[in-house]
Write a protein that holds these residues in place. Structure first.
Motif, PDB file in Angstrom:
ATOM      1  N   THR A   4       0.906  -1.111   0.112  1.00  0.00           N
ATOM      2  CA  THR A   4       0.035  -0.088   0.096  1.00  0.00           C
ATOM      3  C   THR A   4       0.969   1.106   0.096  1.00  0.00           C
ATOM      4  OG1 THR A   4      -1.584  -1.183   1.232  1.00  0.00           O
ATOM      5  CG2 THR A   4      -1.854   1.249   1.071  1.00  0.00           C
ATOM      6  N   VAL A   6       1.646   5.104   0.409  1.00  0.00           N
ATOM      7  CA  VAL A   6       1.100   6.440   1.079  1.00  0.00           C
ATOM      8  C   VAL A   6       2.001   7.728   0.552  1.00  0.00           C
ATOM      9  CG1 VAL A   6       0.553   7.544   3.238  1.00  0.00           C
ATOM     10  CG2 VAL A   6       0.134   5.116   2.882  1.00  0.00           C
ATOM     11  N   ALA A  28       2.975   6.449   9.644  1.00  0.00           N
ATOM     12  CA  ALA A  28       2.558   5.353   8.457  1.00  0.00           C
ATOM     13  C   ALA A  28       3.540   4.307   8.222  1.00  0.00           C
ATOM     14  CB  ALA A  28       2.456   6.484   7.019  1.00  0.00           C
ATOM     15  N   VAL A  34       3.189  -1.467   4.280  1.00  0.00           N
ATOM     16  CA  VAL A  34       2.963   0.072   3.745  1.00  0.00           C
ATOM     17  C   VAL A  34       4.074   0.584   3.192  1.00  0.00           C
ATOM     18  CG1 VAL A  34       2.286   2.500   4.328  1.00  0.00           C
ATOM     19  CG2 VAL A  34       0.915   0.450   5.095  1.00  0.00           C
ATOM     20  N   VAL A  36       6.082   4.210   2.378  1.00  0.00           N
ATOM     21  CA  VAL A  36       5.809   5.728   2.502  1.00  0.00           C
ATOM     22  C   VAL A  36       6.779   6.548   1.669  1.00  0.00           C
ATOM     23  CG1 VAL A  36       5.503   7.783   4.094  1.00  0.00           C
ATOM     24  CG2 VAL A  36       5.137   5.266   4.931  1.00  0.00           C
ATOM     25  N   ALA A 194      -2.756   5.170   7.275  1.00  0.00           N
ATOM     26  CA  ALA A 194      -1.869   4.003   6.421  1.00  0.00           C
ATOM     27  C   ALA A 194      -2.849   2.684   6.876  1.00  0.00           C
ATOM     28  CB  ALA A 194      -0.670   3.826   7.059  1.00  0.00           C
ATOM     29  N   HIS A 198      -4.666   0.501   3.905  1.00  0.00           N
ATOM     30  CA  HIS A 198      -4.018  -0.609   3.715  1.00  0.00           C
ATOM     31  C   HIS A 198      -5.233  -1.749   3.736  1.00  0.00           C
ATOM     32  CE1 HIS A 198      -1.306  -3.943   3.274  1.00  0.00           C
ATOM     33  NE2 HIS A 198      -1.753  -4.607   4.513  1.00  0.00           N
TER      34      HIS A 198
END
Length: 212
Positions: A4, A6, A28, A34, A36, A194, A198
């Motif tokens: 994911t 961000v 995040a 995740v 970032v 986040a 997600h």
């Protein structure tokens, strides 16, 4: 499963929003799965004038482009206030997203906002709401800071931040940098956004697999 993504997208004139952006990004990054990215929008003030008024020009974050926004699952926007509204630099950036709006390129993505004001009642909530309007027109899912963030209910010191988003109070001369309480709210916001992004991505992928 792909990560994911961000984006922490900010404008910072004197470094206050830049400092909060780092905290948001750190929060995040705590979420498993995740990735970032921290970027900033272009400065509009001519360089000579910017140096005269003390604009922080040595920021490390690269400049974002409008075309890359669809690459992210969540976009967390940071902007200082300008008379209760977002800064012109951030407004100018989003005003260029018309082609993305026409294609629905940001529909269903998560959006969130953090800010800075000179005074305690200098327009933190109205500034965040001014960005929310744009995010909603893009069909984004707007996320704030729930009251499970304990720092929102602290009253033993003056601090920025609200259910709308993290914030810092800079002081009239800009000498006050984000406090530890404000930094914790920012980290909470980054982590929470986040997590939401997600979960949404995982759910969509699972639904797609079920249909196939």
């Amino acid at each position: 499963m792909e990560k994911t993504r961000v984006l922490v997208l900010y404008y910072s004139m004197y470094g206050h929003i830049e400092a909060l952006a780092r905290e948001v990004a750190a929060g995040a990054a705590e979420v498993e799965g995740v990735e970032v990215v921290v970027k900033r929008v272009p400065e509009l003030i001519p360089e000579e004038r910017a140096r005269q008024i003390g604009v922080k020009l040595d920021q490390e974050a690269p400049i974002a482009t409008v075309d890359e926004l669809p690459e992210y699952d969540a976009i967390i926007v940071g902007t200082p206030t300008r008379f209760g509204n977002m800064a012109a630099q951030m407004r100018n950036f989003w005003d260029q997203t018309g082609p993305l709006w026409a294609k629905g390129a940001l529909i269903g993505k998560v959006g969130s906002v953090f800010t800075a004001t000179a005074t305690q009642h200098g327009g933190q909530e109205s500034t965040i709401l001014s960005v929310h309007t744009t995010l909603l027109h893009h069909g984004m899912i707007v996320v704030g800071v729930p009251f499970s963030c304990a720092e929102l209910t602290q009253i033993d010191e003056v601090a920025g931040g609200s259910p709308y988003g993290a914030g810092t109070i800079t002081g009239g001369d800009g000498s006050r940098m984000p406090s530890e309480v404000e930094r914790r709210i920012a980290r909470f916001q980054g982590r929470y956004v986040a997590e939401v992004a997600h979960r949404l991505k995982v759910g969509r992928l699972q639904a797609q697999e079920a249909r196939n």
